[in-house]
Every structure is written in structure tokens, then in C-alpha cells.
Design an enzyme around this catalytic site. Sequence first.
Site, PDB file in Angstrom:
ATOM      1  N   LYS A 209       0.116  -9.648   2.957  1.00 27.17           N
ATOM      2  CA  LYS A 209      -0.976  -8.745   3.346  1.00 27.17           C
ATOM      3  C   LYS A 209      -2.032  -9.412   4.234  1.00 27.17           C
ATOM      4  O   LYS A 209      -2.648  -8.765   5.068  1.00 27.17           O
ATOM      5  CB  LYS A 209      -1.649  -8.158   2.101  1.00 27.17           C
ATOM      6  CG  LYS A 209      -0.817  -7.075   1.441  1.00 27.17           C
ATOM      7  CD  LYS A 209      -1.622  -6.336   0.372  1.00 27.17           C
ATOM      8  CE  LYS A 209      -0.852  -5.163  -0.185  1.00 27.17           C
ATOM      9  NZ  LYS A 209       0.233  -5.596  -1.103  1.00 27.17           N
TER      10      LYS A 209
ATOM     11  N   GLU B 148     -10.077   0.252   1.097  1.00 27.79           N
ATOM     12  CA  GLU B 148      -9.813   0.825  -0.223  1.00 27.79           C
ATOM     13  C   GLU B 148      -8.612   0.093  -0.793  1.00 27.79           C
ATOM     14  O   GLU B 148      -7.782  -0.455  -0.061  1.00 27.79           O
ATOM     15  CB  GLU B 148      -9.565   2.333  -0.141  1.00 27.79           C
ATOM     16  CG  GLU B 148      -8.134   2.759  -0.138  1.00 27.79           C
ATOM     17  CD  GLU B 148      -7.445   2.577   1.207  1.00 27.79           C
ATOM     18  OE1 GLU B 148      -6.212   2.559   1.190  1.00 27.79           O
ATOM     19  OE2 GLU B 148      -8.109   2.442   2.245  1.00 27.79           O
TER      20      GLU B 148
ATOM     21  N   SER C  16       8.213 -10.867  -0.211  1.00 27.10           N
ATOM     22  CA  SER C  16       6.862 -10.456   0.213  1.00 27.10           C
ATOM     23  C   SER C  16       5.722 -11.114  -0.532  1.00 27.10           C
ATOM     24  O   SER C  16       4.639 -11.278   0.023  1.00 27.10           O
ATOM     25  CB  SER C  16       6.731  -8.935   0.115  1.00 27.10           C
ATOM     26  OG  SER C  16       7.002  -8.482  -1.196  1.00 27.10           O
TER      27      SER C  16
HETATM   28  C1  PLP Z   1       1.281  -4.724  -1.421  1.00 21.75           C
HETATM   29  C2  PLP Z   1       2.578  -5.370  -1.621  1.00 21.75           C
HETATM   30  C3  PLP Z   1       3.786  -4.730  -1.301  1.00 21.75           C
HETATM   31  C4  PLP Z   1       3.852  -3.301  -0.831  1.00 21.75           C
HETATM   32  O1  PLP Z   1       3.172  -3.031   0.338  1.00 21.75           O
HETATM   33  P1  PLP Z   1       3.932  -2.828   1.733  1.00 21.75           P
HETATM   34  O2  PLP Z   1       2.878  -2.320   2.641  1.00 21.75           O
HETATM   35  O3  PLP Z   1       5.026  -1.839   1.489  1.00 21.75           O
HETATM   36  O4  PLP Z   1       4.456  -4.147   2.123  1.00 21.75           O
HETATM   37  C5  PLP Z   1       4.973  -5.427  -1.433  1.00 21.75           C
HETATM   38  N1  PLP Z   1       4.988  -6.700  -1.911  1.00 21.75           N
HETATM   39  C6  PLP Z   1       3.855  -7.346  -2.254  1.00 21.75           C
HETATM   40  C7  PLP Z   1       3.947  -8.738  -2.762  1.00 21.75           C
HETATM   41  C8  PLP Z   1       2.610  -6.704  -2.131  1.00 21.75           C
HETATM   42  O5  PLP Z   1       1.498  -7.360  -2.478  1.00 21.75           O
END
Ligand code: PLP
Length: 393
Positions: free
Chosen positions: A89, A111, A377
Site C-alpha cells: 500500500k 478513509e 502483497s
Molecule cells: C489492503 C491489502 C490488500 C487488498 O487491497 P488491494 O487494493 O486489493 O491490493 C491485499 N493484501 C494486503 C496485504 C493488504 O494490506
Amino acid sequence: MKYQADENGYYGNFGGAFIPEMLYPNTEELRLNYLNIMEDPSFEKEFHALLKDYVGRPTPLYFAERLSKKYNTRIYLKREDLCHTGAHKVNNTIGQILMAKRLGKDRIIAETGAGQHGVATATVCALMGIECIVYMGEIDIARQAPNVARMKMLGAEVRPALSGSRTLKDATNEAIRDWINNPVNTHYIIGSVVGPHPYPDMVARFQSVVSKEIKSQLLEKEGRENPDYVVACVGGGSNAAGAYYHYLDEEEVGIIAVEAAGKGVHSGESAATSALGKIGIIHGSKTLLMQTEDGQITEPYSISAGLDYPGVGPMHAHLYESGRGEFISITDDEAMQAGRMVAELEGIIPAIETSHAFAIFNHRNFKPEDLVVINLSGRGDKDLQTYIDYFKL
Ligand SMILES: *Cc1c(COP(=O)(O)O)cnc(C)c1O
């Protein structure tokens, strides 16, 4: 460029800007300037310097040997979990804080639902010494106490949204109201590839560094830029958009999106937007969303806070409708088991969002020679209590 946004922010039938009249000047200022700013070499230089020295990019592309052996294919992990703050993020919030500065803004609003985007926003505001206000539903504030504490520690003000169901959509309404009232000095940092044009395209571009790196890293390790498949979990869709971005128009690369089926796609407690969603408008954009017969947005559910979103970004709605992307829904139980498996096989505890992506190996076969890149992610530290409760550790 069939799968990128057109100049009006449409991906096929999805996207656009469906906003109250009073918000028009705000999004218009951004729309008219974002591409020029992003393409300015001095902006690029500043952005990439921070990605390198502050975020820690490039993140490694790691060949997961034990996982590959287990599933008899070749699996690489793109390690976004190693980014500062523990997930992808921050790539976007760094980009947007620099954008805000170029636009002459000295106040940031955001938000947040689970608090992850709030933390990523508070982080870059601290970095730049800019005032930061994060709207959050009162219920979410209670549920996500550690992230609320992190935001406060970073100097942000967390404002509770007290209306409606007191969750994410109410926090979004509060943020939009704030932006309407403060059009001149305030920038609204949206945390995924959602929202009115130009947000989905802008956020996808900031996150596209992920697939840019995958290309050069695969070239170095395998002698080719393109894997056979790129796999990512999808909440709003930003980590997936980043991992897919430079592959969207390269049709030999399979695109796999993993959504949260919660307690089962048809259980009434899920967030499987592609399977259950119908066209509608959420957060200023026309896309697929989960709704009742008469168009009321349904409350989503997933064990992972980051996938618990009733819509999906317009890029993903288009990838689904056009058939370019393959969408798979994974339940809470399957995700939790997959997360534990990755921890035990690779020594990496994934965020529960990411654990959903790892569960695809039980749903889908790959050939032994296939190259499969999983976008890892985020890291699971934030989810430890959920893992503890689930596995009775
Ligand atoms: C916020 C988050 C997501 C989901 O958000 P996307 O906008 O779909 O990427 C996925 N994995 C992690 C680790 C997150 O913090």
C-alpha cells in the site's frame, strides 16, 4: 492498450466518475494534472528515490523451492511483504503524497476500513510533515485498535464516522464531505484502484512498479520477462493491478485474480465480487458490486479485513467481463490453511489477504514447466491474533 483506462477513465464498460456536482472541481484538478505530473522527470526521480531508500525497493523476486516442489510447478514470490510498513500500500501513498505536494496541498484526508491504508497514509504524512486526518467507522476503530494506535503514533488524527453501519462506507462518505468542504488545500488519498477517475488509473500506475520489477527480475533469473501466470488477491484490486499492469496487453501471460469467498460464495457471508456482483456505482465509479435486488450495497464478509470490500476496481471488472482474467474464490478456511502451509514450507507468514492467493494451488493445476508469479502483497504480523485464534496456537 485494450485493458488500460481510456482518457475518460473507462475500462470497457466500467469506470468513469460518478460524483456529486460539488466534488467536480476537486477531481477535475487532479484529472487535468496527474499525468503531466507523473511523467515529469523530476517527479519520477523523487518517487523512485523514496521507493528505493524509504520503502526498500526493488523487493526481491524469490524462487519458492519447497512450494514449487509440493505443487510440481515453478513458483516465484514477489516480496511486497518486505516493503516498509509490511505491504504494497505504501507504493501508492508515497506517489500520492508527492502528487499532493505538486498540487500545492498541505492537508491530507483518507478513509480506512481495516486501518492498513490509514497507516500507510499516516506514514507518508509524517515523512513529509503534512497534516493527516483519517476517517474510520466507529465499529472499525474498536475492531482495529493496533492500527488506530499506529496512526496516532505517526501523528495522524483518527476521526470516527458515527453514521450508518459505522464502517468503511460511512467513513468514505465523511471523507468525501470533508473534501467538498476543503477543495483548495486538501488532497484525498484513496487506497486502492477504486474511486472516480482518475484514481483507479493513477493508483494502478503508482503500483505498476511491481510488474516492472518482475519483468527485469525474471529476465535476469529465467532469461525471459514474462511468466506463464501472475496471481494476486483482490480486495479493491491495487496489489493485483500493480502485478498485472505491464502484462495486461501481453495475452500469453495468464492473469489470475483471487477473491474472498468468506464462508462460501453463496453463504451470504462473502466478498466474492466477480461471482456475486452486478453493475452499479460505488465510491464514484461504475463497476461490479454486491447489492440487493433494489440496488442496496450488501455488507461484505471475509476473515481478512483487506479483502472485505463489496466492490472491485473497474480494471478488474473489465478483466472479469472480457475474460482476460481468470477469477477464483477462496474461502476463509482454505486461505487460513494455505497461509499456514506457506509459513511452514517457506518460513514466510503471509497476510491473510495474500494467503487467499496461495490457496489456488488446491484449485488449479499448473504444468511442471510453468512459471507462476504470486504477488505476496503483505506480511502476516498484523494477522497473528487471527491465526492464533483459528489454529488455537
Ligand atoms: C489492503 C491489502 C490488500 C487488498 O487491497 P488491494 O487494493 O486489493 O491490493 C491485499 N493484501 C494486503 C496485504 C493488504 O494490506
